[in-house]
Motif scaffolding. Structure first.
Motif, PDB file in Angstrom:
ATOM      1  N   ALA A   2       0.999  -1.246  -0.064  1.00 41.30           N
ATOM      2  CA  ALA A   2       0.031  -0.008   0.050  1.00 41.30           C
ATOM      3  C   ALA A   2       0.885   1.462   0.099  1.00 41.30           C
ATOM      4  O   ALA A   2       0.699   2.445  -0.541  1.00 41.30           O
ATOM      5  CB  ALA A   2      -1.031   0.022   1.041  1.00 41.30           C
ATOM      6  N   GLY A   3       1.999   1.140   0.563  1.00 39.35           N
ATOM      7  CA  GLY A   3       2.767   2.277   0.518  1.00 39.35           C
ATOM      8  C   GLY A   3       3.548   2.643  -0.631  1.00 39.35           C
ATOM      9  O   GLY A   3       3.568   3.839  -0.958  1.00 39.35           O
ATOM     10  N   THR A   4       3.830   1.673  -1.389  1.00 37.75           N
ATOM     11  CA  THR A   4       4.306   1.586  -2.693  1.00 37.75           C
ATOM     12  C   THR A   4       3.246   2.428  -3.625  1.00 37.75           C
ATOM     13  O   THR A   4       3.625   3.228  -4.544  1.00 37.75           O
ATOM     14  CB  THR A   4       4.673   0.266  -3.206  1.00 37.75           C
ATOM     15  OG1 THR A   4       5.891  -0.086  -2.489  1.00 37.75           O
ATOM     16  CG2 THR A   4       5.224   0.681  -4.797  1.00 37.75           C
ATOM     17  N   ALA A   5       1.997   1.985  -3.456  1.00 41.89           N
ATOM     18  CA  ALA A   5       0.774   2.415  -4.413  1.00 41.89           C
ATOM     19  C   ALA A   5       0.575   4.090  -4.033  1.00 41.89           C
ATOM     20  O   ALA A   5       0.485   4.905  -4.895  1.00 41.89           O
ATOM     21  CB  ALA A   5      -0.473   1.688  -4.298  1.00 41.89           C
ATOM     22  N   SER A   6       0.566   4.545  -2.797  1.00 45.34           N
ATOM     23  CA  SER A   6       0.539   5.784  -2.291  1.00 45.34           C
ATOM     24  C   SER A   6       1.780   6.644  -2.666  1.00 45.34           C
ATOM     25  O   SER A   6       1.388   7.879  -2.938  1.00 45.34           O
ATOM     26  CB  SER A   6       0.182   5.888  -0.798  1.00 45.34           C
ATOM     27  OG  SER A   6       1.217   5.329  -0.144  1.00 45.34           O
ATOM     28  N   ALA A   7       2.792   6.246  -2.528  1.00 47.04           N
ATOM     29  CA  ALA A   7       3.979   6.747  -3.187  1.00 47.04           C
ATOM     30  C   ALA A   7       4.052   7.013  -4.607  1.00 47.04           C
ATOM     31  O   ALA A   7       4.246   8.204  -5.148  1.00 47.04           O
ATOM     32  CB  ALA A   7       5.586   5.914  -2.677  1.00 47.04           C
ATOM     33  N   ARG A   8       3.484   6.187  -5.415  1.00 51.23           N
ATOM     34  CA  ARG A   8       3.294   6.341  -7.035  1.00 51.23           C
ATOM     35  C   ARG A   8       2.245   7.340  -7.202  1.00 51.23           C
ATOM     36  O   ARG A   8       2.381   8.132  -8.108  1.00 51.23           O
ATOM     37  CB  ARG A   8       3.066   4.734  -7.399  1.00 51.23           C
ATOM     38  CG  ARG A   8       3.261   4.669  -8.967  1.00 51.23           C
ATOM     39  CD  ARG A   8       2.896   3.444  -9.676  1.00 51.23           C
ATOM     40  NE  ARG A   8       2.162   2.434  -9.004  1.00 51.23           N
ATOM     41  CZ  ARG A   8       2.401   1.652  -8.202  1.00 51.23           C
ATOM     42  NH1 ARG A   8       3.690   0.895  -8.334  1.00 51.23           N
ATOM     43  NH2 ARG A   8       1.397   0.762  -7.710  1.00 51.23           N
ATOM     44  N   GLU A   9       1.250   7.092  -6.467  1.00 49.67           N
ATOM     45  CA  GLU A   9       0.179   8.276  -6.573  1.00 49.67           C
ATOM     46  C   GLU A   9       0.652   9.395  -6.212  1.00 49.67           C
ATOM     47  O   GLU A   9       0.166  10.513  -7.143  1.00 49.67           O
ATOM     48  CB  GLU A   9      -1.181   7.825  -5.615  1.00 49.67           C
ATOM     49  CG  GLU A   9      -1.827   6.306  -6.391  1.00 49.67           C
ATOM     50  CD  GLU A   9      -2.784   5.909  -5.281  1.00 49.67           C
ATOM     51  OE1 GLU A   9      -2.993   6.632  -4.098  1.00 49.67           O
ATOM     52  OE2 GLU A   9      -3.455   4.970  -5.477  1.00 49.67           O
ATOM     53  N   ALA A  10       1.289   9.838  -5.258  1.00 57.06           N
ATOM     54  CA  ALA A  10       1.803  11.067  -4.813  1.00 57.06           C
ATOM     55  C   ALA A  10       2.890  11.483  -6.155  1.00 57.06           C
ATOM     56  O   ALA A  10       2.760  12.833  -6.336  1.00 57.06           O
ATOM     57  CB  ALA A  10       2.667  11.071  -3.561  1.00 57.06           C
ATOM     58  N   ARG A  13       0.486  12.685  -8.991  1.00 61.58           N
ATOM     59  CA  ARG A  13       0.124  14.052  -8.506  1.00 61.58           C
ATOM     60  C   ARG A  13       0.975  15.160  -8.842  1.00 61.58           C
ATOM     61  O   ARG A  13       0.483  16.135  -9.462  1.00 61.58           O
ATOM     62  CB  ARG A  13      -0.810  13.945  -7.272  1.00 61.58           C
ATOM     63  CG  ARG A  13      -1.909  13.094  -7.148  1.00 61.58           C
ATOM     64  CD  ARG A  13      -2.810  13.469  -5.954  1.00 61.58           C
ATOM     65  NE  ARG A  13      -2.026  13.108  -4.691  1.00 61.58           N
ATOM     66  CZ  ARG A  13      -1.900  11.839  -4.089  1.00 61.58           C
ATOM     67  NH1 ARG A  13      -2.518  10.933  -4.573  1.00 61.58           N
ATOM     68  NH2 ARG A  13      -1.042  11.775  -3.069  1.00 61.58           N
TER      69      ARG A  13
END
Length: 132
Positions: A2-10, A13
């Motif tokens: 989940a941390g990887t996905a949120s880092a990729r999303e950030a 953005r």
């Protein structure tokens, strides 16, 4: 994971914000960001005079998986063309009528903004006007 996905999303953005600012400095008006329909998403839709600009944004931290521009494949380009038709249909923006003061688009252009954001160097922007 989940941390990887949120880092990729950030990162995505961040890249889209940088790309929107870049397009605005070139004189374009941003009409939509992250526009979605059933078929997919357009990162940025902008207006450049009477031209509708569909802009794909690709942001990466490194080139281990290739340059950001390399990820815009012919298949991706075809999908973006279909999404542009959907956007135009939804916004009924396919005509120009200057007598009534409403302005549509006389052309559609597909641009790509590729951003390489390495921690040591900061972001670099590569802008390809009329990429496909």
């Amino acid at each position: 994971m989940a941390g990887t996905a949120s880092a990729r999303e950030a990162l995505g953005r961040f890249g889209e914000e940088l790309a929107a600012q870049h397009l605005q400095t070139l004189g374009m008006t941003i009409l939509a960001r992250n526009w979605r329909c059933r078929s997919g998403e357009l990162d940025i839709v902008a207006r450049d005079g009477y031209t509708l600009v569909v802009c794909e944004v690709k942001t990466r931290r490194g080139v281990g998986f290739g340059e950001p521009l390399e990820s815009v494949t012919p298949r991706k380009a075809a999908r973006l063309r279909q999404l542009a038709v959907a956007w135009l249909t939804e916004h009924a923006a396919t005509r120009v009528d200057t007598t009534e003061g409403t302005h549509g688009y006389t052309a559609v252009r597909f641009d790509v903004v590729a951003i390489l954001h390495r921690k040591e160097d900061g972001p670099t922007i590569e802008y390809v006007r009329g990429a496909f």
